[in-house]
Design a protein around this motif. Sequence first.
Motif, PDB file in Angstrom:
ATOM      1  N   LYS A  80      10.692  -0.750  -7.195  1.00 54.42           N
ATOM      2  CA  LYS A  80      10.174  -1.405  -5.991  1.00 54.42           C
ATOM      3  C   LYS A  80      10.500  -2.895  -5.892  1.00 54.42           C
ATOM      4  O   LYS A  80      10.315  -3.482  -4.837  1.00 54.42           O
ATOM      5  N   PHE A 120       0.322  -1.580  -5.046  1.00 52.35           N
ATOM      6  CA  PHE A 120       1.262  -2.122  -6.022  1.00 52.35           C
ATOM      7  C   PHE A 120       1.788  -3.430  -5.460  1.00 52.35           C
ATOM      8  O   PHE A 120       1.446  -3.808  -4.336  1.00 52.35           O
ATOM      9  N   VAL A 159       0.865  -1.176   0.000  1.00 50.38           N
ATOM     10  CA  VAL A 159       0.000   0.000   0.000  1.00 50.38           C
ATOM     11  C   VAL A 159       0.902   1.227   0.000  1.00 50.38           C
ATOM     12  O   VAL A 159       1.876   1.283   0.759  1.00 50.38           O
ATOM     13  N   GLU A 166       7.876  -0.180   7.268  1.00 51.59           N
ATOM     14  CA  GLU A 166       6.438  -0.461   7.169  1.00 51.59           C
ATOM     15  C   GLU A 166       6.056  -1.678   8.023  1.00 51.59           C
ATOM     16  O   GLU A 166       6.830  -2.622   8.161  1.00 51.59           O
ATOM     17  N   ASP A 170      10.258  -1.263   2.736  1.00 51.92           N
ATOM     18  CA  ASP A 170       9.889  -1.199   1.322  1.00 51.92           C
ATOM     19  C   ASP A 170      10.973  -0.369   0.631  1.00 51.92           C
ATOM     20  O   ASP A 170      10.802   0.830   0.388  1.00 51.92           O
ATOM     21  N   GLU A 177      11.969   2.759   3.536  1.00 50.99           N
ATOM     22  CA  GLU A 177      10.571   3.034   3.931  1.00 50.99           C
ATOM     23  C   GLU A 177      10.203   1.948   4.934  1.00 50.99           C
ATOM     24  O   GLU A 177       9.952   0.802   4.547  1.00 50.99           O
TER      25      GLU A 177
HETATM   26 MG   LIG Z   1       6.113   1.925   0.762  1.00 48.61          MG
END
Ligand SMILES: [Mg+2]
Length: 220
Positions: free
Chosen positions: A120, A41, A19, A70, A99, A68
């Motif tokens: 990503k 994604f 998310v 998470e 992430d 990132e």
């Molecule tokens: Mg992220």
Amino acid sequence: MSGQNISKFVQWGRNIVAVGRNYRDHCAELGNAVPTKPLLFMKPPSSYLEEGSGPILIPRGCMSCHHEVELGVVIGDVCCDISEDEVMSRIAGFALTLDMTARDFQEEAKKNGNPWTLAKCFDTALPVSKFIPISDIADPGNVKIWCKVNDEMRQNGTTADMVFSISYLVSYISQYFTLHRGDLVLTGTPAGVGSVNVGDTITAGLGDFITMKFDVKQRK
Ligand SMILES: [Mg+2]
Ligand SMILES: O=C([O-])CC(=O)C(=O)O
């Protein structure tokens, strides 16, 4: 060899749904509007990096590889068209995740209206902690989540600041595609994302439940 069932050759399951833009402060820092419905994604299982199994590798040509931190939700049972009330009983537990994002690749993709795949999904783009059983966390919607690079605190947030709750997200995703045991949902990152460099060490934590540590190297 043609004509054989594809299931003999490829493995089903282990989807990773991520998310994006689920914390207002992170939307603001990257100049994105707060979404009115979840932005989704995927990340591939090949991007998993278990703690202790090696360093995060900055992908070739990437000049700005961002952390990132998470909360990851580990799915325990089939989720297909489930209500928000049903979500917690289908969750096995949690993991702390990063992430990792090739931000320069993502900016280029955004500019051109292209998918974020390269940004990503590269190898080691999904560092993960040990598993945290659901019984360990009384309220996953209200835990501190942080990330340090070397000794500098970069991200220091709380899951209470999510735009869409864990229950809302898993229910929403399940209206479109089925989640299975072993799938993982990444719930977005709070503000403070930034670049890491070769030689850095990333440390991250979730409340008093877990910490994890990863070194950063360059993919040769
Ligand atoms: Mg992220
Ligand atoms: O790349 C982004 O900023 C979107 C994202 O993954 C997040 O908000 O966690």
